[in-house]
Design a protein around this motif. Structure first.
Motif, PDB file in Angstrom:
ATOM      1  N   ASP A 112       0.811  -1.223   0.000  1.00 40.89           N
ATOM      2  CA  ASP A 112       0.000   0.000   0.000  1.00 40.89           C
ATOM      3  C   ASP A 112       0.842   1.270   0.000  1.00 40.89           C
ATOM      4  OD1 ASP A 112      -2.264  -1.456  -0.138  1.00 40.89           O
ATOM      5  OD2 ASP A 112      -3.168  -0.716   1.722  1.00 40.89           O
ATOM      6  N   LYS A 113       2.121   1.154   0.379  1.00 42.10           N
ATOM      7  CA  LYS A 113       2.972   2.352   0.336  1.00 42.10           C
ATOM      8  C   LYS A 113       3.197   2.811  -1.106  1.00 42.10           C
ATOM      9  CE  LYS A 113       7.243  -0.391   0.646  1.00 42.10           C
ATOM     10  NZ  LYS A 113       7.576  -0.292  -0.773  1.00 42.10           N
ATOM     11  N   ASP A 114       2.920   1.943  -2.076  1.00 41.08           N
ATOM     12  CA  ASP A 114       3.029   2.308  -3.490  1.00 41.08           C
ATOM     13  C   ASP A 114       1.663   2.358  -4.181  1.00 41.08           C
ATOM     14  OD1 ASP A 114       5.848   2.470  -3.501  1.00 41.08           O
ATOM     15  OD2 ASP A 114       5.974   0.275  -3.603  1.00 41.08           O
ATOM     16  N   ALA A 115       0.600   2.160  -3.412  1.00 47.47           N
ATOM     17  CA  ALA A 115      -0.738   2.087  -4.015  1.00 47.47           C
ATOM     18  C   ALA A 115      -1.340   3.479  -4.198  1.00 47.47           C
ATOM     19  CB  ALA A 115      -1.643   1.222  -3.143  1.00 47.47           C
ATOM     20  N   TYR A 116      -2.486   3.517  -4.905  1.00 49.12           N
ATOM     21  CA  TYR A 116      -3.164   4.782  -5.190  1.00 49.12           C
ATOM     22  C   TYR A 116      -4.663   4.649  -4.937  1.00 49.12           C
ATOM     23  CZ  TYR A 116       1.097   6.167  -7.674  1.00 49.12           C
ATOM     24  OH  TYR A 116       2.385   6.472  -8.002  1.00 49.12           O
ATOM     25  N   ILE A 117      -5.252   5.743  -4.486  1.00 51.03           N
ATOM     26  CA  ILE A 117      -6.712   5.890  -4.453  1.00 51.03           C
ATOM     27  C   ILE A 117      -7.031   7.109  -5.314  1.00 51.03           C
ATOM     28  CG2 ILE A 117      -8.718   6.430  -3.026  1.00 51.03           C
ATOM     29  CD1 ILE A 117      -7.425   4.941  -0.728  1.00 51.03           C
ATOM     30  N   LYS A 158       7.305   5.956  -9.503  1.00 51.89           N
ATOM     31  CA  LYS A 158       6.611   5.191  -8.467  1.00 51.89           C
ATOM     32  C   LYS A 158       5.456   4.444  -9.127  1.00 51.89           C
ATOM     33  CE  LYS A 158       4.006   5.669  -4.187  1.00 51.89           C
ATOM     34  NZ  LYS A 158       3.450   6.595  -3.179  1.00 51.89           N
ATOM     35  N   LYS A 159       5.431   3.120  -8.951  1.00 47.75           N
ATOM     36  CA  LYS A 159       4.445   2.279  -9.626  1.00 47.75           C
ATOM     37  C   LYS A 159       3.646   1.503  -8.591  1.00 47.75           C
ATOM     38  CE  LYS A 159       5.828   0.145 -13.308  1.00 47.75           C
ATOM     39  NZ  LYS A 159       6.472  -0.839 -14.237  1.00 47.75           N
ATOM     40  N   GLY A 160       2.311   1.534  -8.744  1.00 43.56           N
ATOM     41  CA  GLY A 160       1.455   0.798  -7.824  1.00 43.56           C
ATOM     42  C   GLY A 160       0.053   0.650  -8.387  1.00 43.56           C
ATOM     43  N   ALA A 169      -7.838  13.724  -8.936  1.00 46.25           N
ATOM     44  CA  ALA A 169      -6.957  13.702  -7.766  1.00 46.25           C
ATOM     45  C   ALA A 169      -6.469  12.284  -7.521  1.00 46.25           C
ATOM     46  CB  ALA A 169      -7.678  14.235  -6.536  1.00 46.25           C
ATOM     47  N   ALA A 170      -5.201  12.188  -7.145  1.00 46.35           N
ATOM     48  CA  ALA A 170      -4.601  10.895  -6.805  1.00 46.35           C
ATOM     49  C   ALA A 170      -4.091  10.967  -5.372  1.00 46.35           C
ATOM     50  CB  ALA A 170      -3.456  10.565  -7.759  1.00 46.35           C
ATOM     51  N   LEU A 171      -4.592  10.093  -4.520  1.00 43.26           N
ATOM     52  CA  LEU A 171      -4.157  10.015  -3.128  1.00 43.26           C
ATOM     53  C   LEU A 171      -3.132   8.887  -3.016  1.00 43.26           C
ATOM     54  CD1 LEU A 171      -7.192  11.141  -3.206  1.00 43.26           C
ATOM     55  CD2 LEU A 171      -7.275  10.541  -0.796  1.00 43.26           C
TER      56      LEU A 171
END
Length: 798
Positions: free
Chosen positions: A550-555, A589-591, A612-614
């Motif tokens: 999740d440190k590389d993930a996106y919402i 950064k890839k996720g 927006a990307a969180l």
């Protein structure tokens, strides 16, 4: 002769006290409103007028076109080096970089945060020669450790001493005071201190075309063709400005246009006015003054029947038409002059309120500013002549034979409908209805801005920047201690909270074997960001420490998902996102997309919700948001301060509340709402004075008719309706004229907001009913007075 005219005018004012009072009151209100608005508009147009050769100074901004159409004041630093080297038309250049919003100043035992600071090149004082109370403008910014402070800061820290050579520690770095400047309220830059540009950035930073952070100014040589130079510069710089998705076109903005014509610019540090609001207030001032003049015409015409015999006698004994016209215009000028004196007094009393309301320092000294004095005298003359000319013609046109017989009819006008008087009432109430509709629309839009669901909970959220190395390195321990405070329900740390600073960047999504790119606002969050702000997930899940990936993930938000072409939020889950990191764009950064959050308004409602990307990105963390329970807020804040002091004792905590940030966004609209209420009320009141005058005229003109109707059995209600119906017709005509005009202009105003109310039919219904009720209340007084009068007094001369 003049003395005789003056004595006659004064006697008439005293004899007809009621009419004189109403006339003076109407003109006084009109002139006072006009003066207050005029002083504000004058002040707004004085910005940067004091700067020598200001007509040759321009600020460069980028007109950005692409998926987002806007203007960026923040430009690249090499821009001016290029101009100076390549174009001989340019005499001098200046680069300015805005200082952080609040910076810690330490002098002795004083540890305070200061705002409104800038980093500037030494040419600053060549462009903007502010008055230096201490120091030399030529040498003030030569050293990288020098600082030039405002007079107010010098007084705060050094209490009347000569501050030259004194030391100020700024964010733990020592600077030496090399100058003290006197602030100017008419300068578009509101600044408290100036640091050398070299103190804030390196020489390498000044050579990059990738950073858009600087305000850039140029001074052109005399007789330069600005349009031609602007075109050449645009062609020259385009190869250096590389963006695959947006086009940045440099534009030159005149210095004296910055204050009023920059309201749509982003990243602007200037004091910004609003040309639309200034123009609107100017129009309102003209409306009120015109209505006051119309009142004078109506009231003077109404009074003319009482002076008919006076005119007849004066004509019989040899007075010429021109003498009579001069007499009556002179009376109008006297009334106008009296009104001016009273309005000047009221303006002087109201000016402190205006300054407090607008945060200005407007002065009203007629002797210190002869231009204003001359303008007021001319205004008095024009108002007096315009208001008095038609009544003078009417009065001077009475025929002696008829008026001495009791038939007061102007020459050449027997039996004609008084189109001018009725027309003036229609215009008055059309303007009043226009302002009523405008006020209702503005009030509803402002209320909508404050009450609209923003997609997150902004109440009881306290946020503040992290300061000090110890807190920055140990932010997780700091967060854990905050969570132990009894009054705290949630804590989040990140970069990009609603109503605060944001960064953006391109994200690339792998979909169906193809790459799709999208420019998105980057919100750097932690695992409790969604919980603290109350954001709503509509697909997927929140960030969790249980999943190391999740440190590389996106919402992403709904808008980002829609612009990427996904039909439903669920379809986006699991797709890979790539983002060039801020620290090193070469590092990607890839996720995966693990969730989709419902759109929320992290910017003002002037702007549509953007993609927006969180993501989790600790390198950018700099602010803390604390959700406080509604009970015992004061105690909780004190406990938060205690935790802060354990982690960062060298820095005072400086906090704000999220709802305050959003309230500040719409301060201009709140002010407009208040001003519209005030001036709409003044306009309606002044218009009612004119209607009162016409009702008085109608009652006097139909006095004998009313007497006959009463003798024949007419009731009070029937007579009241008889006198009122014509005026209601005029108000309804005014409503029909004003409604489409008001709809057009208010619809144009609403277009500035991405999220706005609709102009419903009930707004016009309320405005129409309000105007009719006000007219009825005004007219009914005279109508009832005429209806209850003894008919014998009206018929005894027959």
């Amino acid at each position: 002769m003049f003395r005789n005219y003056l004595k006659t005018s004064i006697r008439n004012l005293i004899r007809h006290k009621g009419f004189s009072f109403i006339n003076i009151a109407g003109l006084t209100l009109g002139l006072t409103a006009c003066l207050l608005i005029g002083l504000f508009v004058w002040d707004e147009n004085q910005f940067d007028k004091f700067i020598p050769a200001g007509d040759r100074v321009y600020r460069i901004y980028y007109q950005v076109t692409g998926k987002e159409g806007t203007n960026y004041i923040a430009t690249t630093p090499p821009t001016f080096t290029t101009i100076l080297q390549q174009f001989p038309e340019v005499e001098q250049t200046l680069r300015i970089l805005n200082s952080p919003s609040k910076t810690l100043f330490e002098v002795g035992d004083k540890h305070l945060y200061e705002e409104e600071g800038i980093f500037a090149e030494p040419s600053f004082f060549d462009f903007f020669p502010l008055t230096l109370l201490y120091g030399s403008a030529a040498k003030a910014l030569e050293s990288p450790t020098s600082i030039v402070i405002s007079q107010s800061l010098a007084q705060k820290y050094f209490k009347g001493q000569n501050p030259l050579g004194k030391e100020i520690k700024i964010e733990k770095t020592l600077f030496q005071v090399t100058g003290v400047f006197q602030t100017s309220p008419k300068f578009h830059l509101s600044i408290n201190y100036i640091l050398p540009l070299t103190a804030g950035v390196s020489e390498a930073d000044l050579q990059t075309w990738e950073v858009y952070s600087y305000n850039n100014y140029i001074k052109l040589k005399k007789e330069t063709n600005v349009a031609s130079l602007e075109t050449k510069f645009q062609k020259h710089t385009q190869p250096f400005i590389k963006d695959a998705h947006l086009t940045y076109l440099p534009q030159f903005q005149p210095l004296q246009a910055i204050h009023l014509y920059s309201s749509s610019f982003q990243y602007d540090m200037a004091q910004r006015g609003n040309s639309t609001y200034v123009k609107a207030l100017t129009i309102i001032a003209i409306f009120i003054l015109l209505i006051a003049c119309f009142n004078f015409v109506n009231l003077a015409t109404a009074k003319s029947l009482r002076r008919a015999k006076e005119v007849g006698i004066r004509k019989t004994i040899g007075a010429s038409r021109w003498q009579l016209i001069s007499q009556f215009i002179g009376e109008a000028l006297l009334l106008s002059f009296i009104s001016l004196i009273i309005s000047g007094f009221f303006t002087f009393l109201a000016l402190p309120w205006l300054n407090d309301f607008t945060h200005k320092q407007i002065s009203f000294n007629l002797f210190a500013n002869p231009v204003i004095l001359l303008f007021l005298l001319c205004l008095t003359l024009v108002v007096g002549i315009l208001a008095g000319f038609y009544p003078a013609l009417v009065l001077a046109g009475f025929q002696p034979v008829k008026v001495l017989k009791g038939v007061a009819v102007p020459a050449g006008m027997p039996g004609k409908i008084p189109w001018l008087r009725h027309g003036l009432v229609v215009v008055q109430f059309a303007l009043s209805v226009l302002l009523i509709i405008s006020a209702i629309v503005v009030i509803n839009q402002v209320n909508y801005l404050h009450q609209k669901d923003l997609g997150f909970n902004k109440e009881e959220i306290m946020f503040f920047p992290m300061r000090g190395d110890n807190l920055t390195k140990n932010y997780e321990a700091f967060k854990q201690e905050l969570q132990q405070v009894p009054g705290v329900s949630a804590v989040a740390i990140g970069y990009g909270f609603p109503g605060d600073m944001f960064g953006d960047g391109m994200i690339t999504v792998q979909r169906n074997g193809e790459q799709q790119s999208l420019k998105a606002t980057q919100l750097m969050v932690d695992y409790d960001y969604l919980k603290t702000l109350g954001l709503q997930l509509i697909a997927g899940r929140n960030f969790s420490k249980k999943f190391k990936t999740d440190k590389d993930a996106y919402i992403l938000n709904e808008t980002a998902i829609a612009q990427l072409g996904f039909k439903t939020p669920e379809q986006a889950l699991g797709h890979t996102v790539e983002w060039p990191t801020w620290r090193n764009p070469e590092l990607i950064k890839k996720g995966q997309i693990i969730g989709v959050v419902k759109d929320f308004h992290y910017k003002s409602l002037y702007e549509k919700v953007e993609p927006a990307a969180l993501q989790i990105y600790p390198e950018a963390y700099w602010k803390v948001a604390v959700k406080i329970k509604t009970s015992a807020i004061g105690t909780t804040v004190s406990q938060i301060e205690a935790v802060w002091n354990r982690f960062s004792p060298d820095y005072p905590i400086e906090y704000n509340f999220l709802d305050q940030s959003f309230t500040t966004m719409y301060k201009a609209e709140d002010n407009l709402k208040s001003l519209l209420w005030i001036f709409t009320s003044v306009t309606i009141f002044v218009a009612c004075l004119g209607l009162f005058g016409l009702a008085t005229y109608a009652a006097e003109r139909r006095r004998k008719e009313i007497g006959i109707r009463k003798v024949l059995g007419a009731s009070m209600n029937e007579i009241t309706f008889l006198l009122s119906k014509d005026f209601i017709k005029l108000v309804l005509i005014a409503f029909l004229i004003a409604s489409p005009v008001a709809w057009y202009f208010m619809n144009q105003w609403l277009q500035d907001f991405a999220y706005r109310i609709t102009i419903s039919w009930w707004i016009f219904a309320i405005a129409g009913l309000t105007a009719v009720c006000i007219a009825l209340l005004t007219v009914s007084f005279q109508a009832i007075k005429a209806a209850v009068a003894n008919p014998v007094k009206a018929l005894r001369t027959e």
